[in-house]
Design a protein around this motif. Structure first.
Motif, PDB file in Angstrom:
ATOM      1  N   LYS A 299       0.835  -1.196   0.000  1.00  0.00           N
ATOM      2  CA  LYS A 299       0.000   0.000   0.000  1.00  0.00           C
ATOM      3  C   LYS A 299       0.873   1.251   0.000  1.00  0.00           C
ATOM      4  O   LYS A 299       1.949   1.274   0.602  1.00  0.00           O
ATOM      5  CB  LYS A 299      -0.897   0.023   1.239  1.00  0.00           C
TER       6      LYS A 299
ATOM      7  N   ALA B 198      -2.270   6.990  -2.947  1.00  0.00           N
ATOM      8  CA  ALA B 198      -2.853   6.776  -4.267  1.00  0.00           C
ATOM      9  C   ALA B 198      -2.161   7.625  -5.323  1.00  0.00           C
ATOM     10  O   ALA B 198      -1.774   8.776  -5.083  1.00  0.00           O
ATOM     11  CB  ALA B 198      -4.351   7.093  -4.235  1.00  0.00           C
ATOM     12  N   SER B 199      -1.981   7.013  -6.500  1.00  0.00           N
ATOM     13  CA  SER B 199      -1.450   7.672  -7.695  1.00  0.00           C
ATOM     14  C   SER B 199       0.001   8.120  -7.555  1.00  0.00           C
ATOM     15  O   SER B 199       0.451   9.007  -8.278  1.00  0.00           O
ATOM     16  CB  SER B 199      -2.345   8.860  -8.091  1.00  0.00           C
TER      17      SER B 199
ATOM     18  N   ASP C 261      -2.162   2.380  -7.822  1.00  0.00           N
ATOM     19  CA  ASP C 261      -3.474   2.689  -8.385  1.00  0.00           C
ATOM     20  C   ASP C 261      -4.253   3.655  -7.488  1.00  0.00           C
ATOM     21  O   ASP C 261      -3.777   4.074  -6.422  1.00  0.00           O
ATOM     22  CB  ASP C 261      -4.266   1.418  -8.675  1.00  0.00           C
ATOM     23  N   SER C 262      -5.452   3.989  -7.931  1.00  0.00           N
ATOM     24  CA  SER C 262      -6.262   4.981  -7.216  1.00  0.00           C
ATOM     25  C   SER C 262      -6.723   4.487  -5.844  1.00  0.00           C
ATOM     26  O   SER C 262      -7.186   5.277  -5.022  1.00  0.00           O
ATOM     27  CB  SER C 262      -7.482   5.364  -8.063  1.00  0.00           C
ATOM     28  N   SER C 263      -6.626   3.171  -5.616  1.00  0.00           N
ATOM     29  CA  SER C 263      -6.990   2.616  -4.303  1.00  0.00           C
ATOM     30  C   SER C 263      -5.785   2.483  -3.380  1.00  0.00           C
ATOM     31  O   SER C 263      -5.914   1.995  -2.250  1.00  0.00           O
ATOM     32  CB  SER C 263      -7.655   1.243  -4.478  1.00  0.00           C
ATOM     33  N   GLY C 264      -4.608   2.901  -3.873  1.00  0.00           N
ATOM     34  CA  GLY C 264      -3.413   2.856  -3.049  1.00  0.00           C
ATOM     35  C   GLY C 264      -2.708   1.511  -3.060  1.00  0.00           C
ATOM     36  O   GLY C 264      -1.886   1.242  -2.180  1.00  0.00           O
ATOM     37  N   ASN C 265      -2.970   0.669  -4.062  1.00  0.00           N
ATOM     38  CA  ASN C 265      -2.342  -0.641  -4.146  1.00  0.00           C
ATOM     39  C   ASN C 265      -1.256  -0.655  -5.219  1.00  0.00           C
ATOM     40  O   ASN C 265      -1.404  -0.016  -6.264  1.00  0.00           O
ATOM     41  CB  ASN C 265      -3.376  -1.718  -4.474  1.00  0.00           C
ATOM     42  N   TYR C 266      -0.200  -1.401  -4.975  1.00  0.00           N
ATOM     43  CA  TYR C 266       0.819  -1.620  -5.990  1.00  0.00           C
ATOM     44  C   TYR C 266       1.236  -3.083  -5.960  1.00  0.00           C
ATOM     45  O   TYR C 266       1.068  -3.777  -4.944  1.00  0.00           O
ATOM     46  CB  TYR C 266       2.041  -0.724  -5.759  1.00  0.00           C
TER      47      TYR C 266
END
Length: 361
Positions: free
Chosen positions: A43, A46-47, A66-71
């Motif tokens: 996590k 985001a972005s 990503d926009s949800s804060g996942n990588y």
């Protein structure tokens, strides 16, 4: 008034803050694997974008968040200890966050694969059966010789996770294991293979099952008669009696159920499961002239879905049946014999009787 302008130049530096320190979610801390490529995810803000290091060296940069804060990213790891960290950066800026906490991954290419097809099923008396697929090795000189089984009260991914314990005292050489737990409840199991070099592989995916050692009980038993019922004692006369039995848990099949009068033969009743509640069963029986009167007791035997047998009835285990009319217990005649009848006045005879029970008014 003449609107003359004097230009002046000033230098300044914009120092934009870095994003918060990202975290690593997977793989779990102290993961051991025989693979040299792993998936890493976590996590971040985001972005943003993250860079991943292994043992202090950057291995991949510009991993998008990503926009949800996942990588997530797939990275190469090396034999031995791999200390993984990540840092984050706003896209288009230069400042990086600090590094995350280290996530240790140990690569041992000599360990066996994690077992697949692991399954846990509940059995009677609180036992849980665990099965899995056999693990094979391409190295003919270092084949799998057995398995260890790990258990916890909550799901886990590592042998060192809180509450995880090994439940087998000796290496299991088959692909099944039965575990008898002390306390009923839900338990999670995972399996690890051990090869001839005594290297233990990674854990399988954890699976769960419920341990249940207690048989079903009837918690409530009610009787409703279409015949006469004494309002004080509850005695039931001749008629059809409906029975509703509520059990403590769902049953594997219909229970054995019988009414056993003190005098007379047992009355077997077929109970059927209610359509609206799987713990409720209904049936009926008839009280007639042949039914034994007195206190009748209920005999019951039922099995739950795990195979546990129960016979306890917590409420309604007996009922009063009265299917016989009153008996004449005493007859008295006055005057007593021999009777002398007067030719003119005749003879008045008084008779009294005593019955075994009161008559209906």
């Amino acid at each position: 008034l003449l609107e003359n302008l004097t230009p002046k130049m000033y230098n300044f530096t914009v120092d934009l803050a870095a994003p918060a320190v990202p975290t690593i979610v997977a793989p779990a801390q102290n993961t051991t694997t025989n693979q040299t490529t792993i998936a890493l995810g976590g996590k971040s803000v985001a972005s943003t974008q993250v860079a991943i290091t292994n043992n202090g060296t950057d291995v991949i940069t510009n991993v998008p968040v990503d926009s949800s804060g996942n990588y997530s990213a797939t990275i190469d790891v090396q034999e031995g200890n791999n200390l993984l960290t990540v840092k984050a950066q706003y896209v288009g800026r230069t400042k990086w966050s600090g590094y995350s906490a280290e996530r240790k991954v140990v690569v041992n290419t000599q360990i066996p694969d994690a077992p697949t097809g692991v399954n846990a099923t509940s059995a009677k008396q609180g036992q849980i059966h665990v099965t899995w697929n056999a693990v094979t090795s391409s190295n003919i000189n270092n084949q799998v010789k057995g398995y260890n089984i790990y258990r916890a009260a909550s799901t886990f991914s590592g042998k060192g996770d809180a509450g995880v314990s090994k439940v087998n005292s000796q290496l299991v050489t088959t692909t099944s294991f039965s575990n008898l737990v002390v306390n009923d409840g839900t338990y999670f199991y995972a399996v690890a293979a051990v090869n001839q070099a005594n290297n233990e592989g990674a854990l399988s995916t954890a699976v769960s099952a419920v341990a249940d050692s207690i048989g079903p009980k009837i918690t409530q038993l009610t009787y409703t008669s279409d015949g006469p019922v004494d309002s004080v004692s509850g005695r039931m006369g001749k008629g059809r009696v409906s029975v509703i039995a509520t059990f403590s848990e769902p049953l594997r099949n219909s229970p054995y159920f019988a009414i056993v009068p003190e005098q007379g033969l047992p009355i077997s009743i077929d109970l059927a499961k209610s359509y609206s509640d799987e713990k409720v069963y209904t049936g009926q029986f008839t009280i007639d002239q042949s039914t034994g009167s007195g206190t009748a007791y209920v005999s019951m035997s039922a099995h739950d879905n795990f195979g546990n047998r129960g016979t306890d009835i917590l409420q309604g285990a007996s009922l009063l049946i009265d299917a016989q009319g009153p008996d004449l217990s005493q007859l008295t005649i006055s005057p007593v014999e021999p009777l002398k009848v007067d030719a003119t006045n005749g003879l008045v005879v008084t008779t009294s009787i005593r019955l075994s029970e009161s008559l209906k008014p």
